[in-house]
Design an enzyme around this catalytic site. Sequence first.
Site, short mmCIF file in Angstrom:
data_model
loop_
_atom_site.label_atom_id
_atom_site.label_comp_id
_atom_site.label_asym_id
_atom_site.label_seq_id
_atom_site.Cartn_x
_atom_site.Cartn_y
_atom_site.Cartn_z
N ARG A 58 0.66 -1.06 -0.17
CA ARG A 58 0.14 0.12 0.05
C ARG A 58 0.75 1.13 -0.08
NH1 ARG A 58 -3.36 -1.10 4.83
NH2 ARG A 58 -2.87 -3.41 4.92
N GLU A 95 1.02 -5.63 13.70
CA GLU A 95 0.07 -5.40 14.40
C GLU A 95 -1.01 -6.72 14.60
OE1 GLU A 95 -3.15 -2.74 13.29
OE2 GLU A 95 -4.37 -2.85 15.31
O1 LIG Z 1 2.66 -0.06 11.83
P1 LIG Z 1 2.62 -1.42 11.65
O2 LIG Z 1 2.17 -2.25 12.73
O3 LIG Z 1 3.94 -2.23 11.13
O4 LIG Z 1 1.45 -1.73 10.62
C1 LIG Z 1 1.52 -0.99 9.17
C2 LIG Z 1 1.65 -1.85 8.14
O5 LIG Z 1 0.75 -2.94 7.91
C3 LIG Z 1 0.10 -2.70 6.80
O6 LIG Z 1 0.84 -3.56 5.58
P2 LIG Z 1 0.61 -4.83 5.44
O7 LIG Z 1 1.73 -5.76 6.00
O8 LIG Z 1 -0.80 -5.34 5.89
O9 LIG Z 1 0.75 -5.04 3.75
P3 LIG Z 1 0.13 -4.38 2.52
O10 LIG Z 1 0.53 -3.12 2.35
O11 LIG Z 1 0.78 -5.54 1.38
O12 LIG Z 1 -1.36 -4.86 2.58
C4 LIG Z 1 0.29 -1.31 6.36
O13 LIG Z 1 0.03 -1.13 4.95
C5 LIG Z 1 1.76 -0.94 6.69
O14 LIG Z 1 2.85 -1.25 6.02
N1 LIG Z 2 -5.90 -1.52 11.46
C1 LIG Z 2 -5.18 -1.58 10.06
N2 LIG Z 2 -6.00 -1.25 9.10
C2 LIG Z 2 -5.41 -1.14 7.71
N3 LIG Z 2 -4.08 -1.60 7.82
C3 LIG Z 2 -3.41 -2.09 8.83
N4 LIG Z 2 -2.08 -2.44 8.99
C4 LIG Z 2 -1.86 -2.55 10.23
N5 LIG Z 2 -2.86 -2.28 10.87
C5 LIG Z 2 -4.00 -1.96 10.22
#
Ligand SMILES: O=P(O)(O)OC[C@H]1O[C@H](OP(=O)(O)OP(=O)(O)O)[C@H](O)[C@@H]1O
Ligand SMILES: Nc1ncnc2[nH]cnc12
Length: 172
Positions: A58, A95
């Site tokens: 993302r 998370e």
């Molecule tokens: O602050 P944090 O606890 O580390 O969480 C935030 C991260 O989690 C999500 O990515 P995700 O790993 O779900 O991957 P994506 O972007 O491919 O959906 C979001 O896009 C951040 O990169």
């Molecule tokens: N609560 C949340 N919603 C969307 N993306 C996330 N990545 C980590 N925590 C998230």
Amino acid sequence: MDIKATIRVIEDYPKEGISFKDITTLLKNKKAYKETLDLMEDALKDLEFDYIVGIESRGFVFGAPLADRLGVGFVPIRKPGKLPGDIESISYDLEYGKSEIEIHKDAINKKDKVVIIDDLIATGGSAMASAKLIESLGGEIVAFEFLIELTELGGREILKDYKVISLIEYDY
Ligand SMILES: O=P(O)(O)OC[C@H]1O[C@H](OP(=O)(O)OP(=O)(O)O)[C@H](O)[C@@H]1O
Ligand SMILES: Nc1ncnc2[nH]cnc12
């Protein structure tokens, strides 16, 4: 416009207790997407840097168009096994689970100044891991920028030694 109102919140995804901030509804709305990029661009206008680093996946959706708008290169941090060259790798807690990210060793040179972009900061685990990757290559982090900050999850505290910009806040 009210950009926050275009983000869909889905409770208990991907597991119970997580309040998922779904940006697909924002991205589909061309006015909201453009205004989001306008605001993210504006918040970086007084900073000097060489690259935007985007965190897969993302972070790419905002990082790449911002790099184009600001006239700097884009460097991807990717999930494991996606980058073909020599890589640096790091594991970290999410998370909702565990993850690992990688960067090409030659993507950042000593003293390169970067802004790290992601859609959202929750615990700050992904952001901190990204900072460690960049710094292990000798790069300097000028700022982090997130569209969304989940304030009660403490990410900003973990990144207290860095400049942190966020546009939209939720408690969790
Ligand atoms: O602050 P944090 O606890 O580390 O969480 C935030 C991260 O989690 C999500 O990515 P995700 O790993 O779900 O991957 P994506 O972007 O491919 O959906 C979001 O896009 C951040 O990169
Ligand atoms: N609560 C949340 N919603 C969307 N993306 C996330 N990545 C980590 N925590 C998230």
